[in-house]
Design a protein around this motif. Structure first.
Motif, PDB file in Angstrom:
ATOM      1  N   ALA A   9       0.835  -1.202   0.000  1.00 48.30           N
ATOM      2  CA  ALA A   9       0.000   0.000   0.000  1.00 48.30           C
ATOM      3  C   ALA A   9       0.873   1.257   0.000  1.00 48.30           C
ATOM      4  N   THR A  10       0.378   2.329  -0.575  1.00 48.34           N
ATOM      5  CA  THR A  10       1.089   3.607  -0.635  1.00 48.34           C
ATOM      6  C   THR A  10       0.192   4.719  -0.107  1.00 48.34           C
ATOM      7  N   MET A  11       0.741   5.908  -0.055  1.00 55.73           N
ATOM      8  CA  MET A  11      -0.046   7.061   0.385  1.00 55.73           C
ATOM      9  C   MET A  11      -1.183   7.343  -0.591  1.00 55.73           C
ATOM     10  N   GLU A  12      -1.019   6.916  -1.849  1.00 53.95           N
ATOM     11  CA  GLU A  12      -2.028   7.189  -2.876  1.00 53.95           C
ATOM     12  C   GLU A  12      -3.204   6.218  -2.815  1.00 53.95           C
ATOM     13  N   GLY A  13      -3.026   5.080  -2.171  1.00 54.31           N
ATOM     14  CA  GLY A  13      -4.129   4.138  -2.123  1.00 54.31           C
ATOM     15  C   GLY A  13      -3.714   2.785  -1.603  1.00 54.31           C
ATOM     16  N   PRO A  14      -4.678   1.869  -1.441  1.00 53.92           N
ATOM     17  CA  PRO A  14      -4.387   0.526  -0.926  1.00 53.92           C
ATOM     18  C   PRO A  14      -3.668  -0.335  -1.950  1.00 53.92           C
ATOM     19  N   CYS A  15      -3.182  -1.476  -1.482  1.00 52.38           N
ATOM     20  CA  CYS A  15      -2.531  -2.442  -2.363  1.00 52.38           C
ATOM     21  C   CYS A  15      -3.617  -3.263  -3.063  1.00 52.38           C
ATOM     22  N   ILE A  16      -3.622  -3.255  -4.372  1.00 57.33           N
ATOM     23  CA  ILE A  16      -4.624  -3.971  -5.162  1.00 57.33           C
ATOM     24  C   ILE A  16      -3.989  -5.251  -5.699  1.00 57.33           C
ATOM     25  N   ARG A  17      -4.695  -6.368  -5.521  1.00 55.00           N
ATOM     26  CA  ARG A  17      -4.114  -7.655  -5.886  1.00 55.00           C
ATOM     27  C   ARG A  17      -5.058  -8.452  -6.789  1.00 55.00           C
TER      28      ARG A  17
END
Length: 301
Positions: free
Chosen positions: A183-191
């Motif tokens: 995850a980053t400041m821009e959004g969640p980790c998408i899998r």
């Protein structure tokens, strides 16, 4: 921000009760095992009760033997699945903590181990009952896809065995610290929802193919080993492909090996799942070739 699908709010537990200080729960994963075994049993029962499907009109076992076989299969699946996970994926941990091997409620089952457990159980059963091996293998192969389909859906509900990070719009934001490691400041980790990929390929698609082979007018049971070979090659190929999208087990991921390859050289290689699937593909192809080369007067025109 990359578009994604929110993870559905479904509890891994269907219901639970607290009894005398113990927390007892029925989980989707357990229900998937039970339902998969029952559906597979019904498919096999229908097949052995259809004389037109078999050479000479006689199935390799009867309904009473099938009921006894079910017990052997359950034991093979549970013991083989657990020991396969211990030996194939985390041998170091379990050698250091042998008591954890028995903690099956904490998770950790291997399909390849469960498959080997079923093979051993079937071999012993066939020897005891005097049943031909290849026709039995065909019946067991026919029964397997429903369990795979439901088991992978249960994996998805449990938010486990998720895929690698993706920018595809059908990706999911799986819950949990491990799943959100990227995850980053821009959004969640998408899998990738790799569990659903496997459910569709190993369960639904492969199941449709095997049912068609078994119950069509020119039944594949007249060529012993054809259904079993199709299952082995089909499962192995499906698993091999999905491994490109599936997050590898954490113990294989290092700074030098970010893809979690089990065998790697210069950035290329194979995951543990792919290594275990290759023998299945090869044996499956051999069985199909062997079955199709058989010439018998019993094969319907």
């Amino acid at each position: 921000m990359t578009p994604y699908l929110p993870f559905p709010d479904i509890s891994p537990e269907i219901f639970s009760i607290n009894l005398f200080g113990l927390h007892l729960a029925l989980r989707w994963y357990a229900l998937a095992y039970i339902a998969g075994l029952l559906i597979g049993w019904r498919l096999v029962l229908r097949a052995i009760r259809s004389p037109r499907l078999w050479p000479g009109g006689t199935a390799p076992l009867n309904a009473e033997q099938l009921d006894r076989l079910l017990t052997w299969i359950i034991v093979g699946v549970v013991l083989g699945g657990r020991l396969g996970f211990v030996l194939f994926y985390q041998p170091g941990h379990y050698l250091s903590h042998p008591g954890d091997i028995l903690k099956v409620w904490e998770g950790g089952m291997s399909f390849h181990g469960g498959f080997l457990g079923v093979v051993v159980a079937a071999l012993i059963f066939c020897r005891r009952e005097g049943i031909a091996l290849l026709p039995m293998a065909d019946l067991l192969a026919l029964a397997a896809p429903p369990g795979l389909l439901l088991g992978r859906i249960a994996n998805f509900i449990n938010a486990e065995l998720w895929g690698r990070a993706t920018t595809m719009p059908w990706g999911f934001a799986f819950p949990g610290e491990a799943a959100q490691a990227c995850a980053t400041m821009e959004g969640p980790c998408i899998r990738h929802p790799s569990q659903l990929y496997e459910a569709g390929l190993e369960g639904l698609l492969l199941g449709i193919i095997l049912i068609w082979l078994a119950f069509r007018a020119k039944s594949a049971f007249f060529r012993a080993g054809l259904i079993a070979g199709t299952f082995l090659a089909g499962y192995g190929l499906a698993r091999f492909i999905v491994e490109f999208f599936r997050q590898p087990d954490a113990q294989f991921v290092t700074a030098e090996n970010p893809l979690g390859l089990y065998i790697h050289l210069g950035g290329y290689g194979l995951t543990a799942g792919q290594v275990l699937s290759l023998p299945m593909i090869l044996v499956g192809i051999w069985l199909v070739i062997r079955a199709r080369s058989v010439r018998t007067k019993h094969v319907p025109a």
